[in-house]
Design a protein around this motif. Structure first.
Motif, PDB file in Angstrom:
ATOM      1  N   GLN A 106      -7.866  -6.755  -4.093  1.00  0.00           N
ATOM      2  CA  GLN A 106      -6.511  -7.280  -4.000  1.00  0.00           C
ATOM      3  C   GLN A 106      -5.462  -6.257  -4.415  1.00  0.00           C
ATOM      4  N   GLU A 107      -5.859  -5.245  -5.147  1.00  0.00           N
ATOM      5  CA  GLU A 107      -4.909  -4.223  -5.568  1.00  0.00           C
ATOM      6  C   GLU A 107      -4.727  -3.138  -4.512  1.00  0.00           C
ATOM      7  N   LYS A 108      -5.473  -3.222  -3.408  1.00  0.00           N
ATOM      8  CA  LYS A 108      -5.422  -2.169  -2.394  1.00  0.00           C
ATOM      9  C   LYS A 108      -4.323  -2.474  -1.388  1.00  0.00           C
ATOM     10  N   PRO A 109      -3.262  -1.656  -1.354  1.00  0.00           N
ATOM     11  CA  PRO A 109      -2.178  -1.904  -0.400  1.00  0.00           C
ATOM     12  C   PRO A 109      -2.510  -1.299   0.970  1.00  0.00           C
ATOM     13  N   TYR A 153       4.310  -2.149   2.711  1.00  0.00           N
ATOM     14  CA  TYR A 153       2.956  -2.338   2.194  1.00  0.00           C
ATOM     15  C   TYR A 153       2.602  -3.826   2.143  1.00  0.00           C
ATOM     16  N   TYR A 167      -0.480  -6.281   0.517  1.00  0.00           N
ATOM     17  CA  TYR A 167      -1.652  -6.359  -0.347  1.00  0.00           C
ATOM     18  C   TYR A 167      -2.618  -7.399   0.228  1.00  0.00           C
TER      19      TYR A 167
END
Length: 340
Positions: A102-105, A123, A125
């Motif tokens: 979930q932190e990967k944009p 971006y 997420y």
């Protein structure tokens, strides 16, 4: 030698004069080029509903713009590239769920026919749950809300995406389902699909009255398909009787009656002709049978020639001296008779 030196001198003089004239005029003798072309406008990136273990992203160019190459980046690292044969308005990407946090944009860009890249999109997420946006529902329109029984009706299912869907489906909704757009689960079970086609325009019939809806399917690079939510429902009413408000078409009625009368006249004429022909054939057959009968009877007739004897000679009394007279007593029949 002097001739060649003279020509070289004249060429150098001409170049010098041209350059000097340009400098005096204040212009630059070098080729003039315009300002660089601006890059394509920024695309938009949307995460769609997941399909199995794949996350689905849609990268779209702004209205009126297209690209040959679309690229998806995660954490500023290239994840996938979609290359079209001709310029398209967007591209669909799939990413393995296990490779995403979930932190990967994520972001995307595209390049037009000049191979000039656009700026990066905003971006996004990744959402690992089912809260991602589904494919937007299409819009269904019908050529009429009323139809005569047995007639055809046209429907147009318009997808809001710039990308062309793989398949469109026209469905009949259950009577208890809501009239707004919703999940395909609100539709009827077996038999709910009225028609399927790669073309968004349907012409179907005869139809039953009720609510109709449509949806579309998009193909993914991994040979998977994602289904949109259903469109709003369209009510269709089947008329059992003709509309009495419409004017009577008297020319059509008169023409139909005239055609019917002519047809009956032809049928009657043919019937009379056939009856007359049958009667003539029967009479001819009877004449032939009568002629054959009388011919047979006449063939059996015979003329008999009988000799006629005179009655006087038949009853003539012969005398005793004639040889024709005989004494009855001398006959054997009377020989044994005794007279008393």
């Amino acid at each position: 030698m002097v001739f060649y030196e003279h020509h070289i001198f004249m060429i150098l003089l001409l170049i010098t004069c041209t350059y000097s004239f340009g400098m005096a005029d204040g212009s630059d003798p070098r080729p003039v080029s315009g300002p660089p072309a601006p890059p394509p406008p920024v695309p938009s990136l949307t995460q769609l509903l997941s399909v199995g273990d794949r996350l689905v992203f849609l990268c779209e160019a702004p209205d009126g713009h297209h690209g040959l190459f679309f690229e998806l980046f995660g954490n500023k690292t290239l994840v996938d590239t979609v290359q079209h044969q001709t310029e398209e308005c967007g591209a669909i990407f799939t990413v393995n769920r296990k490779d995403v946090t979930q932190e990967k944009p994520f972001c995307c860009l595209y390049m037009d026919a000049r191979r000039m890249p656009s700026a990066f999109s905003t971006y996004v997420y990744a959402k690992l749950d089912e809260e991602a946006s589904p494919l937007p529902p299409p819009v269904l329109e019908s050529s009429s809300s009323e139809v005569q029984r047995g007639q055809m009706l046209s429907f147009n299912c318009s997808a809001p995406l710039c990308l062309r869907p793989k398949l469109f489906q026209l469905l009949r909704r259950s009577a208890g389902s809501a009239g707004s757009a919703g999940s395909p689960l609100d539709l009827l079970g077996p038999g709910a699909v009225v028609s399927s086609s790669p073309d968004p325009i349907f012409r179907v019939g005869p139809l039953d009255g009720g609510l109709y809806s449509c949806l579309y399917q998009m193909s993914l690079p991994t040979d998977l398909r994602i289904i949109s939510s259903a469109s709003q429902a369209v009510q269709v009413t089947v008329l059992h009787e003709p509309n009495t408000d419409e004017p009577t078409d008297w020319p059509f009625i008169v023409g139909a009656l005239t055609a019917a009368v002519l047809f009956l006249a032809v049928v009657v004429g043919l019937s009379l002709a056939v009856h007359k022909k049958v009667r003539e054939v029967a009479q001819e057959k009877k004449r032939r049978e009568d002629a054959k009968f009388w011919s047979t009877v006449h063939a059996r007739d015979h003329v008999v020639d009988l000799p006629i004897t005179r009655l006087s000679s038949f009853f003539k009394d012969p005398g005793p001296d004639s040889g024709e007279y005989a004494d009855p007593r001398t006959l054997s029949t009377f020989a044994n008779l005794s007279y008393s």
